[in-house]
Design an enzyme around this catalytic site. Structure first.
Site, PDB file in Angstrom:
ATOM      1  N   ASN A 117       0.873  -1.166   0.000  1.00  0.00           N
ATOM      2  CA  ASN A 117       0.000   0.000   0.000  1.00  0.00           C
ATOM      3  C   ASN A 117       0.913   1.219   0.000  1.00  0.00           C
ATOM      4  O   ASN A 117       1.427   1.628   1.039  1.00  0.00           O
ATOM      5  CB  ASN A 117      -0.895  -0.034   1.242  1.00  0.00           C
ATOM      6  CG  ASN A 117      -1.840   1.149   1.301  1.00  0.00           C
ATOM      7  OD1 ASN A 117      -1.774   2.048   0.463  1.00  0.00           O
ATOM      8  ND2 ASN A 117      -2.716   1.148   2.287  1.00  0.00           N
ATOM      9  N   ARG A 136      -2.733  -2.099  -3.313  1.00  0.00           N
ATOM     10  CA  ARG A 136      -3.984  -1.396  -3.017  1.00  0.00           C
ATOM     11  C   ARG A 136      -4.022  -0.098  -3.834  1.00  0.00           C
ATOM     12  O   ARG A 136      -3.063   0.679  -3.807  1.00  0.00           O
ATOM     13  CB  ARG A 136      -4.058  -1.058  -1.535  1.00  0.00           C
ATOM     14  CG  ARG A 136      -5.260  -0.224  -1.228  1.00  0.00           C
ATOM     15  CD  ARG A 136      -5.218   0.342   0.150  1.00  0.00           C
ATOM     16  NE  ARG A 136      -6.408   1.150   0.363  1.00  0.00           N
ATOM     17  CZ  ARG A 136      -6.405   2.316   0.980  1.00  0.00           C
ATOM     18  NH1 ARG A 136      -5.283   2.822   1.437  1.00  0.00           N
ATOM     19  NH2 ARG A 136      -7.523   2.973   1.137  1.00  0.00           N
ATOM     20  N   HIS A 149     -13.013   2.483   0.600  1.00  0.00           N
ATOM     21  CA  HIS A 149     -13.025   1.379   1.574  1.00  0.00           C
ATOM     22  C   HIS A 149     -13.691   0.115   1.027  1.00  0.00           C
ATOM     23  O   HIS A 149     -14.118  -0.760   1.791  1.00  0.00           O
ATOM     24  CB  HIS A 149     -13.827   1.744   2.854  1.00  0.00           C
ATOM     25  CG  HIS A 149     -13.166   2.769   3.719  1.00  0.00           C
ATOM     26  ND1 HIS A 149     -13.887   3.670   4.444  1.00  0.00           N
ATOM     27  CD2 HIS A 149     -11.874   3.010   3.996  1.00  0.00           C
ATOM     28  CE1 HIS A 149     -13.064   4.449   5.127  1.00  0.00           C
ATOM     29  NE2 HIS A 149     -11.824   4.066   4.867  1.00  0.00           N
ATOM     30  N   GLY A 175     -12.514   3.612  10.870  1.00  0.00           N
ATOM     31  CA  GLY A 175     -11.089   3.719  11.203  1.00  0.00           C
ATOM     32  C   GLY A 175     -10.763   5.192  11.315  1.00  0.00           C
ATOM     33  O   GLY A 175     -11.553   5.964  11.860  1.00  0.00           O
ATOM     34  N   ARG A 214     -11.836  14.419   9.120  1.00  0.00           N
ATOM     35  CA  ARG A 214     -12.703  14.912   8.037  1.00  0.00           C
ATOM     36  C   ARG A 214     -14.089  15.229   8.573  1.00  0.00           C
ATOM     37  O   ARG A 214     -14.624  14.494   9.404  1.00  0.00           O
ATOM     38  CB  ARG A 214     -12.850  13.864   6.927  1.00  0.00           C
ATOM     39  CG  ARG A 214     -11.589  13.588   6.151  1.00  0.00           C
ATOM     40  CD  ARG A 214     -11.903  12.724   4.927  1.00  0.00           C
ATOM     41  NE  ARG A 214     -10.684  12.186   4.350  1.00  0.00           N
ATOM     42  CZ  ARG A 214     -10.372  10.896   4.340  1.00  0.00           C
ATOM     43  NH1 ARG A 214     -11.189   9.993   4.853  1.00  0.00           N
ATOM     44  NH2 ARG A 214      -9.248  10.502   3.783  1.00  0.00           N
ATOM     45  N   GLU A 246      -8.157  -6.072   5.182  1.00  0.00           N
ATOM     46  CA  GLU A 246      -8.050  -5.665   3.776  1.00  0.00           C
ATOM     47  C   GLU A 246      -6.866  -6.333   3.088  1.00  0.00           C
ATOM     48  O   GLU A 246      -6.944  -6.721   1.928  1.00  0.00           O
ATOM     49  CB  GLU A 246      -7.929  -4.142   3.692  1.00  0.00           C
ATOM     50  CG  GLU A 246      -9.220  -3.451   4.102  1.00  0.00           C
ATOM     51  CD  GLU A 246      -9.044  -1.990   4.455  1.00  0.00           C
ATOM     52  OE1 GLU A 246      -9.148  -1.158   3.563  1.00  0.00           O
ATOM     53  OE2 GLU A 246      -8.776  -1.686   5.636  1.00  0.00           O
TER      54      GLU A 246
END
Ligand code: ADP
Length: 397
Positions: A7, A86, A175, A205, A236, A381
């Site tokens: 990732n 990813r 996601h 998360g 956010r 994941e």
């Protein structure tokens, strides 16, 4: 198969080596602070912890360092059967995981405007992995792919149609890998076929999103064109009136990038609490009477419940389960309790004793016996990326 999962972000590289037969993680690590002066590597191999501190590093250095560590601990011995990457955005181009080819790389480049912070780094990751492992098959797994089954009425914005036709302005979600993994796991835990269940998954998360999943297909999700839409997250804001842009511009003279930055990096749990984006810190502080932390957790849970109820509309029938996952979803007791309490209108009742031990004695279930089911299902994941990588490689043999 032995699969290396990468990732590659703008300032970090996460890596994990997995055995798809046993589904075990053989080693994992993180290289941080790429591009700044205190680059560092932290890795785990069983009980062994490896720590390396570097000076200024770039992505090439980071991937070389990961390769070196995996060689030193013996995990790289015999090479890898495949490498899984990813990828944050595959736009409308990619609806499933793909073998890396020139055309696929071009497709990821075409999606850069949808994920300007992420896709360029992913491309560097692919390039460096091809340099290090030129004969190993590489597969890309997209965060957006799972959401490509959303119906038009769920993915369109109510803006002039031309903006979709010309600029691909629509909701894509994110996601997806987690929502897909958790959906399959939920079916397993409920002892029912995935093709017969309707669930709402809440990935909580640092980033947070919900998805409505019917018979294994995503029907709606709370994130939009970018991950800014929807739930309140670590930093956010989630849903907000778009007029804040003109309001703040008039009030303070802030430009678009400053407001973007504020909504993505200084808002959410951090902004409300004025303390932290980390749920652990906030739960502790709220228990010691910190008003900002208390409000942040309350707002987080209220928005979550409100959007879960919205996802129930997308299911079109009663949910077989509401599913909590991700660092907060799997571990944090008060946000789950408050969220379920806000869902009283849909008949949900929390069982505090079950919630306190994370459903560990009840197959993940945290609701009362006379309540519809809400449960905890841990996500993984990296495992799904490894399994997809294996599947794509086998399908090309
Ligand atoms: P990411 O989205 O970066 O993968 P995670 O899924 O690890 O992040 O989630 C991070 C969030 O999970 C943080 O808010 C953190 O406080 C919370 N979290 C992680 N572990 C726990 C725990 N044991 N108890 C409460 N909250 C936790």
């Amino acid at each position: 198969m032995k699969i290396l999962v990468l990732n590659t972000g703008s300032s970090s590289v996460k890596f994990q080596v997995l055995d798809t037969n046993t589904q075990a993680c053989l080693a994992s690590g993180l290289i941080e602070n790429i591009g700044s002066e205190n680059g560092r590597l932290r890795a785990k191999h069983g009980d062994e912890k490896i720590e390396r501190d570097f000076g200024q590093i770039d992505h090439k250095f980071a991937l070389d360092a990961a390769d070196k560590v995996l060689n030193e601990i013996g995990v790289a011995k015999g090479g890898y059967d495949g490498i899984g990457h990813r990828i944050v955005s595959g736009g409308e181009k990619f609806t499933e995981s793909m073998l890396v080819t020139d055309d696929v790389v071009k497709g990821i480049e075409d999606c850069i405007e949808l994920a300007p912070l992420h896709n360029p780094s992913h491309l560097v990751g692919i390039r460096e992995a091809l340099r290090l492992f030129p004969t190993t098959p590489q597969v890309v797994v997209f965060d957006t792919a799972f959401h490509q089954t959303m119906p038009e009425h769920a993915y369109m914005y109510a803006v002039p149609r031309k903006l979709y036709d010309e600029a691909h302005l629509r909701r894509y979600g994110a996601h997806g890998t987690s929502h897909r993994f958790v959906s399959a796991k939920t079916a397993e835990m409920l002892g029912r076929p995935l093709s017969e269940i309707a669930i709402v998954t809440a990935h909580l998360g640092n980033g947070c999103s919900c998805a409505a999943v019917v018979d294994g297909k995503c029907m709606d999700t709370t994130m939009g064109l970018t991950p800014l839409e929807g739930l309140i997250m670590g930093t956010r804001s989630g849903d907000i009136d778009p007029s804040v842009y003109s309001f703040l511009n008039k009030r303070y003279g802030w430009d678009i990038s400053r407001i973007n930055n504020m909504l993505n990096k200084d808002s959410g749990l951090l902004g409300i609490s004025g303390l932290s984006n980390d749920m652990r810190t906030l739960v502790n502080a709220s228990e010691s009477g910190h008003e900002g932390a208390k409000l942040a957790i309350e707002m987080f849970a209220y928005r979550l419940a409100k959007l879960i109820a919205g996802m129930v509309v997308a299911l079109g029938r009663k949910p077989d389960a509401i599913v909590f996952t991700g660092g907060i979803g799997e571990n944090s007791i008060p946000p789950r309790m408050l969220t379920i309490k806000h869902l009283a209108g849909l008949g949900y009742k929390i069982d505090d004793a079950k919630n306190k031990i994370h459903g560990s004695a009840t197959g993940g279930v945290i609701t009362a016996d006379d309540s519809p089911i809400a449960m905890i299902v841990p996500t993984n994941e990296e495992l799904l990326i490894a399994l997809d990588t294996e599947k794509v490689i086998n399908s090309k043999k």
